[in-house]
Motif scaffolding. Structure first.
Motif, PDB file in Angstrom:
ATOM      1  N   ALA A  90      -3.152   0.590  -8.977  1.00 29.06           N
ATOM      2  CA  ALA A  90      -1.958   1.410  -8.803  1.00 29.06           C
ATOM      3  C   ALA A  90      -1.389   1.818 -10.160  1.00 29.06           C
ATOM      4  O   ALA A  90      -1.019   2.965 -10.377  1.00 29.06           O
ATOM      5  N   PHE A  91      -1.350   0.853 -11.081  1.00 32.31           N
ATOM      6  CA  PHE A  91      -0.739   1.155 -12.375  1.00 32.31           C
ATOM      7  C   PHE A  91      -1.701   1.879 -13.311  1.00 32.31           C
ATOM      8  O   PHE A  91      -1.285   2.649 -14.151  1.00 32.31           O
ATOM      9  N   VAL A 118       5.695  -2.727  -5.866  1.00 29.97           N
ATOM     10  CA  VAL A 118       4.375  -3.295  -6.147  1.00 29.97           C
ATOM     11  C   VAL A 118       4.527  -4.578  -6.964  1.00 29.97           C
ATOM     12  O   VAL A 118       3.958  -5.623  -6.635  1.00 29.97           O
ATOM     13  N   GLN A 119       5.337  -4.497  -8.018  1.00 31.52           N
ATOM     14  CA  GLN A 119       5.548  -5.674  -8.864  1.00 31.52           C
ATOM     15  C   GLN A 119       6.146  -6.822  -8.064  1.00 31.52           C
ATOM     16  O   GLN A 119       5.714  -7.969  -8.178  1.00 31.52           O
ATOM     17  N   VAL A 134       5.966  -7.440  -4.866  1.00 38.52           N
ATOM     18  CA  VAL A 134       5.021  -8.036  -3.924  1.00 38.52           C
ATOM     19  C   VAL A 134       4.047  -8.958  -4.661  1.00 38.52           C
ATOM     20  O   VAL A 134       3.780 -10.081  -4.218  1.00 38.52           O
ATOM     21  N   VAL A 135       3.535  -8.501  -5.814  1.00 33.60           N
ATOM     22  CA  VAL A 135       2.594  -9.338  -6.570  1.00 33.60           C
ATOM     23  C   VAL A 135       3.267 -10.654  -6.967  1.00 33.60           C
ATOM     24  O   VAL A 135       2.720 -11.747  -6.779  1.00 33.60           O
ATOM     25  N   LEU A 184      -7.809   4.114  -3.418  1.00 29.51           N
ATOM     26  CA  LEU A 184      -7.558   3.760  -4.815  1.00 29.51           C
ATOM     27  C   LEU A 184      -8.837   3.725  -5.646  1.00 29.51           C
ATOM     28  O   LEU A 184      -8.795   3.513  -6.842  1.00 29.51           O
ATOM     29  N   VAL A 222       0.840  -1.207   0.000  1.00 25.88           N
ATOM     30  CA  VAL A 222       0.000   0.000   0.000  1.00 25.88           C
ATOM     31  C   VAL A 222       0.876   1.258   0.000  1.00 25.88           C
ATOM     32  O   VAL A 222       0.656   2.188  -0.782  1.00 25.88           O
ATOM     33  N   ILE A 234      -5.348  -4.228  -6.292  1.00 31.33           N
ATOM     34  CA  ILE A 234      -4.550  -3.095  -5.806  1.00 31.33           C
ATOM     35  C   ILE A 234      -3.449  -2.761  -6.813  1.00 31.33           C
ATOM     36  O   ILE A 234      -3.250  -1.605  -7.181  1.00 31.33           O
ATOM     37  N   ALA A 235      -2.766  -3.806  -7.277  1.00 35.91           N
ATOM     38  CA  ALA A 235      -1.675  -3.575  -8.224  1.00 35.91           C
ATOM     39  C   ALA A 235      -2.209  -2.919  -9.494  1.00 35.91           C
ATOM     40  O   ALA A 235      -1.638  -1.942  -9.999  1.00 35.91           O
ATOM     41  N   TYR A 242       6.884   1.566  -8.016  1.00 39.17           N
ATOM     42  CA  TYR A 242       6.289   0.478  -8.800  1.00 39.17           C
ATOM     43  C   TYR A 242       7.048  -0.839  -8.706  1.00 39.17           C
ATOM     44  O   TYR A 242       6.449  -1.906  -8.736  1.00 39.17           O
ATOM     45  N   ILE A 279      -4.937  -8.313  -3.949  1.00 35.16           N
ATOM     46  CA  ILE A 279      -3.575  -7.868  -4.278  1.00 35.16           C
ATOM     47  C   ILE A 279      -3.501  -7.508  -5.758  1.00 35.16           C
ATOM     48  O   ILE A 279      -2.925  -6.489  -6.143  1.00 35.16           O
ATOM     49  N   LEU A 335      -8.594   2.293   0.762  1.00 35.26           N
ATOM     50  CA  LEU A 335      -7.154   2.530   0.620  1.00 35.26           C
ATOM     51  C   LEU A 335      -6.868   3.794  -0.183  1.00 35.26           C
ATOM     52  O   LEU A 335      -5.721   4.193  -0.330  1.00 35.26           O
ATOM     53  N   MET A 344      -2.988 -15.231  -8.252  1.00 31.27           N
ATOM     54  CA  MET A 344      -2.748 -13.955  -7.586  1.00 31.27           C
ATOM     55  C   MET A 344      -3.994 -13.597  -6.787  1.00 31.27           C
ATOM     56  O   MET A 344      -5.072 -13.490  -7.345  1.00 31.27           O
ATOM     57  N   VAL A 356       2.281   1.747  -3.375  1.00 28.66           N
ATOM     58  CA  VAL A 356       1.325   2.287  -4.336  1.00 28.66           C
ATOM     59  C   VAL A 356       1.269   3.805  -4.220  1.00 28.66           C
ATOM     60  O   VAL A 356       1.287   4.524  -5.217  1.00 28.66           O
ATOM     61  N   PHE A 357       1.245   4.304  -2.981  1.00 28.93           N
ATOM     62  CA  PHE A 357       1.122   5.750  -2.813  1.00 28.93           C
ATOM     63  C   PHE A 357       2.408   6.495  -3.094  1.00 28.93           C
ATOM     64  O   PHE A 357       2.382   7.663  -3.461  1.00 28.93           O
TER      65      PHE A 357
END
Lengths: 315, 287
Positions: free
Chosen positions: B143-144, A282-283, A285-286, B230, A271, B139-140, A279, B136, B228, B132, A274-275
């Motif tokens: 985000a993008f 984020v990648q 973690v995924v 988003l 999170v 969120i990803a 990036y 999550i 969050l 996935m 993201v803020f």
């Protein structure tokens, strides 16, 4: 056993490749030039060119992906833009926190879900069964971040029993660590408990109507022995498999739980990333979540085989 | 119970509807959805205050006659924001699931009916996406894609997609071996005609059940994303973003947190009840 393991491992390869492609392509969704973001204030053309070369951004897309994948396989998931630390190191650092939360949540879920599920099955179609079903429905429907907020309101703000936030590593002070994690773990485990309750109930109902249970009753065993040592043991197999699968859900649920109770784990990491437009994190973690989830699936498969002699014989 | 009232020649669909209505839980759920849905739809015409009007003289006021549900930290009327928030939540749930079905069902039918390498590709990809965790991934993606209600709907739809692909594929595979498909093939119908005219209507019932349950998940997902930051962007309200603000004022204004959470809970319970009811009603074994 080994052939099964080998087959499953082999099947995981294409899945992982597709996930890695998706994670790689995520960054292509970003508008604008990624190099400009990475360079920050520094707009020196030479620096930009250097960065482009470093990340193979002048190459065609498939080659870029290949370079990225090779790095990822070597454990290089990039550098966090904010902390300048390697992404993998960040993830490894946060993982124990989330793992503790997830294990405590799973413990809650099993302790609540299994006994209530067995009870509902044994007392099928009675008031107790309906009440358990209602609890399960409520557990599945309540958004866990709201449950967290309400618990903070009642338990921390009004009653002052437990702290609303703050995290203490288990290695530093186990008692405080467990105490601060108690509420978050309950919040996180709640939906899972509902799921396990429902599955335990239907698994037990299935087993209780089978022939060998009638035999056990006919030979004069007490109901307690029938339920606990005959029925429950067989109903446990699908529940254990389910538990392993739901562990992935726990990781996702942890995102919100950690946010509410400000726990510095895996979920807070994504999170915050993201803020901060971080990036690469984020990648990372995924990707790591997916790898973890696939490994758990594998583990669940293997466990199911180990627990069920009939499946073992078919190999 | 109702079976005795039903004429013997009733069609399967009539029987299913009668069973759904006889299911008390499903009826309660349906009622909640209809009421909240109607209020959300009629929001612009209801005699409520402007949800985005701030008032410095009415900051964090407890519920009263002037503000039935109280006000928030900017003096917004919470009743108005709850009603406009319902629009965001319901729209997010319905739009994302509709999107997921529109894309997922054709893919699943094609994979299940045609098989071969098309099936291999579609199955592998949807399996990968299932690895996935839903939130999550959402969120990803948000985000993008950038934070907005529309993008969070797209993210939720994409995350829900593999469930529908897999379910449709399994159904199509089972239906493929039925005699009437053999019959359709023998009178010279092509694969496209068979898929649209015979497979599609027959995979619909289980998809309907899954869709209802997924709307519940999608509403929680939208609330989570908005919580969050988003999803829905200020000044427009959504239940999730209202909770995000509310968590900072728990000791001074607890009502700010109570209403949106209760609303999400009610709507999600309602969709789960209808979904469970639909499953029982459409299950041919339970006749």
């Amino acid at each position: 056993m080994t052939t099964l393991l080998a087959r499953r491992l082999l099947l995981a390869v294409p899945t992982l490749l597709i996930i890695s492609m998706f994670v790689f392509l995520l960054q292509k969704l970003l508008p604008g030039d990624p190099v400009l973001v990475m360079a920050g204030e520094d707009r020196d053309p030479a620096v930009l060119e250097l960065l482009r070369a470093k990340y193979h951004l002048n190459d065609p897309l498939p080659l870029q992906y290949l370079a990225w994948l090779v790095n990822a396989l070597h454990g290089d998931l990039g550098i966090s833009l904010r902390t300048n630390q390697p992404v993998l190191a960040l993830i490894v650092e946060k993982l124990p926190v989330t793992l503790q939360l997830a294990i405590m949540a799973m413990t809650f879920a099993l302790l609540i879900g299994i006994p209530l599920g067995v009870l509902a099955a044994v007392k099928r179609n009675t008031l107790i069964d309906y009440i358990v079903s209602l609890i399960a429905l409520a557990g599945l429907s309540v958004p866990n971040f709201w449950l967290g907020i309400m618990l903070i309101l009642v338990v921390s703000v009004k009653l002052g029993w437990l702290p609303a936030s703050g995290y203490q590593p288990f290695s530093v002070d186990p008692l405080i660590s467990l105490k601060t994690m108690l509420m978050p773990a309950f919040v996180l485990g709640n939906a899972l408990a509902a799921s396990i309750m429902r599955h335990t109930r239907s698994a037990m109902i299935g087993v209780l109507s089978s022939d060998y249970i009638r035999t056990a009753r006919a030979k004069g065993l007490t109901e307690r022995e029938v339920v606990l040592s005959h029925a429950f043991r067989n109903a446990l197999v699908p529940i254990i498999t389910l538990g392993a699968l739901l562990f992935g859900e726990l990781l996702a649920g942890a995102v919100l739980t950690e946010q509410i109770f400000t726990i510095p784990g895996f979920g807070k990491l994504i999170v915050d990333a993201v803020f901060n437009r971080d990036y690469a994190v984020v990648q990372g973690v995924v990707l790591c979540t997916a790898v973890g989830f696939i490994s758990l699936n594998l583990l669940a498969d293997v466990m199911a085989v180990l627990l069920n002699p009939r499946l073992r014989a078919s190999l | 119970m109702t079976d005795t009232v039903m004429p013997a020649a009733a069609s399967p669909m009539h029987r299913a509807i009668a069973k759904l209505i006889a299911n008390r839980g499903a009826l309660v759920g349906l009622t909640i959805i209809v009421i909240i849905g109607a209020v959300a739809l009629l929001a612009p015409y209801l005699p409520i205050q402007n949800p985005n009007a701030t008032s410095w003289s009415a900051i964090r006021k407890a519920p009263s006659l002037a503000h039935l549900l109280g006000t928030d930290e900017l003096g917004h009327d919470l009743l108005a924001r709850m009603i406009w928030g319902a629009r965001a939540s319901l729209a997010a749930g319905l739009v994302s699931v509709t999107l997921a079905i529109t894309v997922g069902m054709p893919l699943g039918i094609v994979a299940g009916y045609l098989g071969g390498w098309i099936d291999l590709v579609i199955s592998r990809v949807s399996e990968a996406f299932m690895a996935m965790p839903f939130l999550i991934m959402a969120i990803a993606l948000s985000a993008f894609l950038g934070p907005s209600l529309t993008n969070s709907m797209i993210a939720i739809a994409l995350s829900a997609l593999p469930i529908f692909v897999r379910l449709t594929r399994a159904q199509a595979q089972a239906i493929k071996t039925e005699d009437y498909i053999e019959g359709a093939r023998s009178i010279g119908l092509g694969p496209v005609a068979i898929m649209t005219r015979y497979i599609f209507p027959n995979v619909l019932p289980p998809i309907l059940v899954q869709a209802t349950l997924t709307v519940a998940t999608a509403i929680i997902a939208e609330a989570s994303l908005s919580f969050l930051g988003l999803g829905q962007q200020p000044p427009w309200p959504s239940w999730g973003s209202m909770l995000n603000v509310a968590k900072n004022f728990l000791d001074q204004a607890p009502w700010m947190a109570i209403w949106p959470g209760t609303a999400i809970f009610l709507v999600v319970v309602a969709f789960n009840l209808v979904g469970d009811g639909l499953r029982d009603a459409l299950d041919p074994r339970s006749n």
